[in-house]
Scaffold this motif. Sequence first.
Motif, PDB file in Angstrom:
ATOM      1  N   PHE A   1      12.069  -7.353 -52.832  1.00 32.36           N
ATOM      2  CA  PHE A   1      13.474  -7.750 -52.827  1.00 32.36           C
ATOM      3  C   PHE A   1      14.089  -7.790 -54.222  1.00 32.36           C
ATOM      4  O   PHE A   1      15.236  -7.402 -54.415  1.00 32.36           O
ATOM      5  CB  PHE A   1      13.624  -9.132 -52.173  1.00 32.36           C
ATOM      6  CG  PHE A   1      13.198  -9.175 -50.742  1.00 32.36           C
ATOM      7  CD1 PHE A   1      13.943  -8.542 -49.760  1.00 32.36           C
ATOM      8  CD2 PHE A   1      12.038  -9.843 -50.359  1.00 32.36           C
ATOM      9  CE1 PHE A   1      13.566  -8.578 -48.433  1.00 32.36           C
ATOM     10  CE2 PHE A   1      11.632  -9.883 -49.033  1.00 32.36           C
ATOM     11  CZ  PHE A   1      12.394  -9.252 -48.066  1.00 32.36           C
TER      12      PHE A   1
ATOM     13  N   MET B   1      10.412 -15.205 -53.947  1.00 30.71           N
ATOM     14  CA  MET B   1      10.937 -14.074 -53.193  1.00 30.71           C
ATOM     15  C   MET B   1      11.250 -12.904 -54.126  1.00 30.71           C
ATOM     16  O   MET B   1      10.996 -11.740 -53.794  1.00 30.71           O
ATOM     17  CB  MET B   1      12.198 -14.487 -52.438  1.00 30.71           C
ATOM     18  CG  MET B   1      11.974 -15.455 -51.292  1.00 30.71           C
ATOM     19  SD  MET B   1      11.129 -14.718 -49.870  1.00 30.71           S
ATOM     20  CE  MET B   1      12.337 -13.495 -49.351  1.00 30.71           C
TER      21      MET B   1
ATOM     22  N   TYR C   1      22.492 -13.892 -52.652  1.00 31.69           N
ATOM     23  CA  TYR C   1      23.015 -13.592 -51.325  1.00 31.69           C
ATOM     24  C   TYR C   1      23.931 -14.693 -50.789  1.00 31.69           C
ATOM     25  O   TYR C   1      24.164 -14.772 -49.588  1.00 31.69           O
ATOM     26  CB  TYR C   1      21.859 -13.403 -50.338  1.00 31.69           C
ATOM     27  CG  TYR C   1      21.039 -12.153 -50.552  1.00 31.69           C
ATOM     28  CD1 TYR C   1      21.640 -10.906 -50.527  1.00 31.69           C
ATOM     29  CD2 TYR C   1      19.667 -12.233 -50.761  1.00 31.69           C
ATOM     30  CE1 TYR C   1      20.889  -9.752 -50.699  1.00 31.69           C
ATOM     31  CE2 TYR C   1      18.909 -11.088 -50.929  1.00 31.69           C
ATOM     32  CZ  TYR C   1      19.513  -9.850 -50.902  1.00 31.69           C
ATOM     33  OH  TYR C   1      18.770  -8.715 -51.071  1.00 31.69           O
TER      34      TYR C   1
ATOM     35  N   HIS D   1      21.649  -4.089 -50.061  1.00 31.36           N
ATOM     36  CA  HIS D   1      20.310  -4.681 -50.081  1.00 31.36           C
ATOM     37  C   HIS D   1      20.029  -5.402 -48.763  1.00 31.36           C
ATOM     38  O   HIS D   1      20.940  -5.919 -48.118  1.00 31.36           O
ATOM     39  CB  HIS D   1      20.164  -5.641 -51.263  1.00 31.36           C
ATOM     40  CG  HIS D   1      20.132  -4.954 -52.581  1.00 31.36           C
ATOM     41  ND1 HIS D   1      19.066  -4.196 -52.996  1.00 31.36           N
ATOM     42  CD2 HIS D   1      21.053  -4.877 -53.578  1.00 31.36           C
ATOM     43  CE1 HIS D   1      19.313  -3.696 -54.195  1.00 31.36           C
ATOM     44  NE2 HIS D   1      20.518  -4.094 -54.573  1.00 31.36           N
TER      45      HIS D   1
ATOM     46  N   ASN E   1      20.114 -20.352 -51.127  1.00 36.20           N
ATOM     47  CA  ASN E   1      18.727 -20.041 -50.786  1.00 36.20           C
ATOM     48  C   ASN E   1      17.886 -21.288 -50.572  1.00 36.20           C
ATOM     49  O   ASN E   1      17.069 -21.353 -49.639  1.00 36.20           O
ATOM     50  CB  ASN E   1      18.098 -19.201 -51.905  1.00 36.20           C
ATOM     51  CG  ASN E   1      18.803 -17.883 -52.108  1.00 36.20           C
ATOM     52  OD1 ASN E   1      19.997 -17.848 -52.377  1.00 36.20           O
ATOM     53  ND2 ASN E   1      18.076 -16.796 -51.989  1.00 36.20           N
TER      54      ASN E   1
ATOM     55  N   MET F   1      12.109 -15.542 -45.897  1.00 35.22           N
ATOM     56  CA  MET F   1      12.216 -16.859 -46.530  1.00 35.22           C
ATOM     57  C   MET F   1      12.064 -17.977 -45.500  1.00 35.22           C
ATOM     58  O   MET F   1      11.380 -18.979 -45.750  1.00 35.22           O
ATOM     59  CB  MET F   1      13.546 -16.996 -47.268  1.00 35.22           C
ATOM     60  CG  MET F   1      13.763 -18.371 -47.896  1.00 35.22           C
ATOM     61  SD  MET F   1      15.260 -18.504 -48.885  1.00 35.22           S
ATOM     62  CE  MET F   1      14.676 -17.881 -50.464  1.00 35.22           C
TER      63      MET F   1
ATOM     64  N   LYS G   1      13.321 -19.079 -54.233  1.00 38.04           N
ATOM     65  CA  LYS G   1      14.063 -17.884 -54.602  1.00 38.04           C
ATOM     66  C   LYS G   1      13.284 -17.068 -55.629  1.00 38.04           C
ATOM     67  O   LYS G   1      13.221 -15.831 -55.541  1.00 38.04           O
ATOM     68  CB  LYS G   1      15.435 -18.271 -55.160  1.00 38.04           C
ATOM     69  CG  LYS G   1      16.286 -17.092 -55.583  1.00 38.04           C
ATOM     70  CD  LYS G   1      17.625 -17.555 -56.150  1.00 38.04           C
ATOM     71  CE  LYS G   1      18.453 -16.376 -56.643  1.00 38.04           C
ATOM     72  NZ  LYS G   1      19.745 -16.817 -57.222  1.00 38.04           N
TER      73      LYS G   1
ATOM     74  N   GLU H   1      16.640  -9.337 -43.588  1.00 38.61           N
ATOM     75  CA  GLU H   1      15.187  -9.314 -43.759  1.00 38.61           C
ATOM     76  C   GLU H   1      14.746 -10.320 -44.829  1.00 38.61           C
ATOM     77  O   GLU H   1      13.714 -10.979 -44.695  1.00 38.61           O
ATOM     78  CB  GLU H   1      14.737  -7.901 -44.138  1.00 38.61           C
ATOM     79  CG  GLU H   1      14.855  -6.887 -43.030  1.00 38.61           C
ATOM     80  CD  GLU H   1      16.255  -6.308 -42.901  1.00 38.61           C
ATOM     81  OE1 GLU H   1      17.154  -6.724 -43.677  1.00 38.61           O
ATOM     82  OE2 GLU H   1      16.465  -5.435 -42.036  1.00 38.61           O
ATOM     83  N   TYR H   2      15.543 -10.429 -45.881  1.00 38.59           N
ATOM     84  CA  TYR H   2      15.244 -11.376 -46.971  1.00 38.59           C
ATOM     85  C   TYR H   2      15.139 -12.797 -46.440  1.00 38.59           C
ATOM     86  O   TYR H   2      14.143 -13.501 -46.674  1.00 38.59           O
ATOM     87  CB  TYR H   2      16.344 -11.273 -48.025  1.00 38.59           C
ATOM     88  CG  TYR H   2      16.239 -12.235 -49.187  1.00 38.59           C
ATOM     89  CD1 TYR H   2      15.589 -11.878 -50.360  1.00 38.59           C
ATOM     90  CD2 TYR H   2      16.814 -13.510 -49.119  1.00 38.59           C
ATOM     91  CE1 TYR H   2      15.512 -12.754 -51.434  1.00 38.59           C
ATOM     92  CE2 TYR H   2      16.740 -14.388 -50.185  1.00 38.59           C
ATOM     93  CZ  TYR H   2      16.089 -14.006 -51.342  1.00 38.59           C
ATOM     94  OH  TYR H   2      16.007 -14.880 -52.396  1.00 38.59           O
TER      95      TYR H   2
ATOM     96  N   VAL I   1      19.620  -8.080 -46.560  1.00 38.50           N
ATOM     97  CA  VAL I   1      19.838  -9.521 -46.600  1.00 38.50           C
ATOM     98  C   VAL I   1      19.218 -10.235 -45.406  1.00 38.50           C
ATOM     99  O   VAL I   1      18.626 -11.307 -45.552  1.00 38.50           O
ATOM    100  CB  VAL I   1      21.343  -9.835 -46.722  1.00 38.50           C
ATOM    101  CG1 VAL I   1      22.123  -9.267 -45.556  1.00 38.50           C
ATOM    102  CG2 VAL I   1      21.586 -11.326 -46.835  1.00 38.50           C
TER     103      VAL I   1
ATOM    104  N   ARG J   1      18.167 -11.395 -56.425  1.00 41.13           N
ATOM    105  CA  ARG J   1      19.441 -11.172 -55.743  1.00 41.13           C
ATOM    106  C   ARG J   1      20.144 -12.504 -55.504  1.00 41.13           C
ATOM    107  O   ARG J   1      19.502 -13.552 -55.386  1.00 41.13           O
ATOM    108  CB  ARG J   1      19.223 -10.482 -54.388  1.00 41.13           C
ATOM    109  CG  ARG J   1      18.522  -9.132 -54.459  1.00 41.13           C
ATOM    110  CD  ARG J   1      19.444  -8.045 -54.967  1.00 41.13           C
ATOM    111  NE  ARG J   1      18.780  -6.747 -54.983  1.00 41.13           N
ATOM    112  CZ  ARG J   1      18.204  -6.208 -56.043  1.00 41.13           C
ATOM    113  NH1 ARG J   1      18.225  -6.859 -57.192  1.00 41.13           N
ATOM    114  NH2 ARG J   1      17.628  -5.031 -55.978  1.00 41.13           N
TER     115      ARG J   1
END
Length: 360
Positions: free
Chosen positions: A268, A217, A273, A198, A296, A207, A214, A202-203, A200, A271
Motif C-alpha cells: 500500500f 500498513m 485516505y 489507489h 485510520n 486494516m 497506519k 482493500e486497504y 482504498v 497514503r
Amino acid sequence: MGRESEGWKIKKDDRTGIYTVRFRNGGERPHRSTGCSKKSEAAKAAKKIYAEVVGGEGGTKRVAHGDLEDLMATWLVEMDELRPGWSETLEIYANAHWLSRWSRLEELTGTAIQKYISERIRSIGRGGNKISPNTVLKELSGLKRFLTWCKRHLYIAKLPTWEAPERNDDYQSVFLSREEADAVLSELPTRDIHLTGHPVREYFTVMWATSFRKGTMARLRWEDVAWNDGFVRVRSSADKKRYGRGVPLTGAALDALRAIGPGVGLIFGERDYRASLRSAAERAGIDDERKQKLANHAIRHSRISDWASRSKNIAAIQHMAGHTTLASTMKYVHSAEENARALLDETEAPVAPSPAKLAK
C-alpha cells in the motif's frame, strides 16, 4: 543499521541488498550508495563518503554550535540508533515545526518556546480540528530531549524552562461498532479518486482484519504475505514498537489482497485516505461529529475494542494489536452501553425461589 557520531547513518536497501549512507550537508540531505552489502564494509565506506562530501577529501567538519539544522541532524542520527521508531516522528517535528521557526540554537529560549506552545495549541490540524494539548506535549518532550543532548555536549550551559499545557484526559477516539464498520467498508470505493486510483477498500479491509497501525500498513510488503498459511509477517522494522510477529488474516483480508496482487515491493505504501473514509461514513449514516474525526486510527481502535467486547483472550488481542504491554491493550476496551446493560441483566436478574420455599 550503523551509526557514527559525525552525523551519518547507513540503511540496507530491501530491493538490492546494498547499504546506502544518509547525512545532512549545508541544508541538503545526500543519499549515496556505499556499494557494499556487508554492514561492516558499508560502515567504512560511509565514513569515507561522509568525510569527502562534508569535510573535503579525507577531512572532517565539526558542527557549528549555533546551526540548528546541523545540530538536529546529528542528534537525530543518535536517536535513530536508540529509538528507531520514534526518531522518524522526531524528524517530522523538526522539519515541520522547529526548523521552520528557528535556525540558530541561541534562539531556543524559554520565552520563544512558550510562544511556540501558545501558537501550537491554537492552531488547526490537517483534519480541521484544533491541535490537542497532548500532541503539543509530545513535541515538547522531543524538544526537551534535543536540548538535553545539547547540554550534554556543552552546546548550551543550561536548559531553558517553559510552562507546558495541561494534558487533555477527556479525549476519546472515534469508535465504530462492528455493524457500523461493516457499513463504512461496504461504502468505500475500490479505488480512491483522491489518490489516483489507489486501492482504498482493500486497504481498510486489511486494516480492519488485523488492527494494524497506519505506519505498519505503509510498510507491508508482498513478500510478507504467506498465502498458503493465511498469515502476514510483520517485520520489526515495520512496527512502531519494533514488535515482529505473525498475524493471521481473515478470508476477507486475503480476498482483498488477491484482488490487487500479488505484486513486488510495498503493498500500500504511505497514503492518506481520510477523505474517502469520511465520504463513505456519510453514506453509511455515521453522525457528523464522529464522521469529521474519522481517520485510520479509528478503524484500528474500533477493531481492538470489538475483539475485547467479544473475547476474554486479552493476550491474543495484545498480540494482534502489537502492544508490548497489557496496559496499552486495556485502553482500547470500551464500556459500551449495551455491554453495561447486558452485565446488569446477567448479574441482577431476580433469583428464582427454591422448590422448598415454594412448598411453604
